[in-house]
Design an enzyme around this catalytic site. Structure first.
Site, PDB file in Angstrom:
ATOM      1  N   ASN A   5     -34.312  -4.347   3.058  1.00 38.53           N
ATOM      2  CA  ASN A   5     -35.250  -3.216   3.097  1.00 38.53           C
ATOM      3  C   ASN A   5     -35.458  -2.581   1.725  1.00 38.53           C
ATOM      4  O   ASN A   5     -35.684  -1.389   1.606  1.00 38.53           O
ATOM      5  CB  ASN A   5     -34.777  -2.130   4.071  1.00 38.53           C
ATOM      6  N   ARG A   6     -35.324  -3.391   0.694  1.00 35.47           N
ATOM      7  CA  ARG A   6     -35.524  -2.904  -0.683  1.00 35.47           C
ATOM      8  C   ARG A   6     -34.492  -1.871  -1.110  1.00 35.47           C
ATOM      9  O   ARG A   6     -34.699  -1.138  -2.060  1.00 35.47           O
ATOM     10  CB  ARG A   6     -36.932  -2.325  -0.878  1.00 35.47           C
ATOM     11  N   ILE A   7     -33.382  -1.804  -0.358  1.00 38.69           N
ATOM     12  CA  ILE A   7     -32.310  -0.908  -0.791  1.00 38.69           C
ATOM     13  C   ILE A   7     -31.420  -1.719  -1.725  1.00 38.69           C
ATOM     14  O   ILE A   7     -30.323  -2.153  -1.372  1.00 38.69           O
ATOM     15  CB  ILE A   7     -31.515  -0.344   0.428  1.00 38.69           C
TER      16      ILE A   7
END
Ligand SMILES: Cc1cc2nc3c(=O)[nH]c(=O)nc-3n(C[C@H](O)[C@H](O)[C@H](O)COP(=O)(O)O)c2cc1C
Length: 208
Positions: free
Chosen positions: A185-187
């Site tokens: 999640n682009r974390i």
């Protein structure tokens, strides 16, 4: 956490106080997984006019003193380095979903190191270093091919092609190195090492 990076930031990063060691670990992994040129990096320099330029080069050595690449000393990149030693490197290893950014100051490598690397190159590459006025305008491809033939005549002995004065290496001494791991999640995970005045490295996590 991406499966490829499942070691995560704690295990991968936190106990390493020296970014050169961590770079070495990642680079070794990249050598196993990249389809080609794991040592390819983009190199950003800044010209006298303040305008940046970027291009790929190949890393040929690295250690606690810095990160070394070789090139023509009259090329655009070299002219920019001569007028502003600040530069930045970026590695992107697609197979590992990782990035490393390095910022620092560039200085010349020694003639001994440059000779050693130059002499390890193929005959054709050594002749090419003589024949190509890298980054200057070429009237036609023929002009370059003729120049190559002329230098082959001048240096017919493959074991005796001197290194041109205009061809050598640059060493970027880092003052900042940032490691980036792809996350779900682009974390993503980011860890930045910054060199302190006493030459120790300070570590900080960064927001993705
Ligand atoms: C994967 C890759 C690796 C390259 N490695 C080098 C290199 O190590 N040295 C070099 O002078 N040019 C290298 N080049 C060519 C440069 O990207 C660039 O075209 C050339 O150095 C001229 O750049 P300049 O005009 O900004 O000086 C490489 C290109 C690619 C695509």
């Amino acid at each position: 956490m991406n499966q490829k990076n499942s070691l995560g930031i704690d295990l991968c990063f936190q106990d390493l106080n020296n970014p050169i060691d961590l770079f070495g670990q990642w680079f070794n992994e990249a050598k196993k997984t990249e389809i080609n040129d794991p040592n390819a990096l983009s190199l950003a320099t800044v010209g006298k006019n303040g305008i940046p330029s970027v291009r790929m080069v190949l890393l040929k050595d690295f250690n606690s003193d810095g990160f070394v690449f070789y090139t023509n000393l009259n090329s655009r990149k070299s002219e920019e380095i001569k007028s502003n030693a600040n530069a930045s490197m970026c590695f992107h290893w697609k197979s590992l979903l990782r990035q490393v950014r390095i910022t620092g100051e560039i200085s010349n490598v020694s003639d001994t190191d440059a000779d050693k690397y130059y002499n390890s190159r193929s005959y054709g590459s050594r002749i090419g270093a003589w024949a190509s006025n890298q980054s200057s305008i070429l009237k036609s491809r023929d002009e370059l091919l003729k120049s190559i033939e002329e230098f082959k005549k001048k240096y017919p002995n493959e074991n005796n092609v001197p290194r041109p004065k205009h061809w050598s290496g640059w060493n970027l001494t880092p003052h900042e190195i940032e490691f980036w791991l792809d996350g779900k999640n682009r974390i993503h995970e980011r860890l930045r090492y910054t060199k302190k005045n006493n030459n120790d490295w300070e570590k900080n996590l960064l927001n993705p």
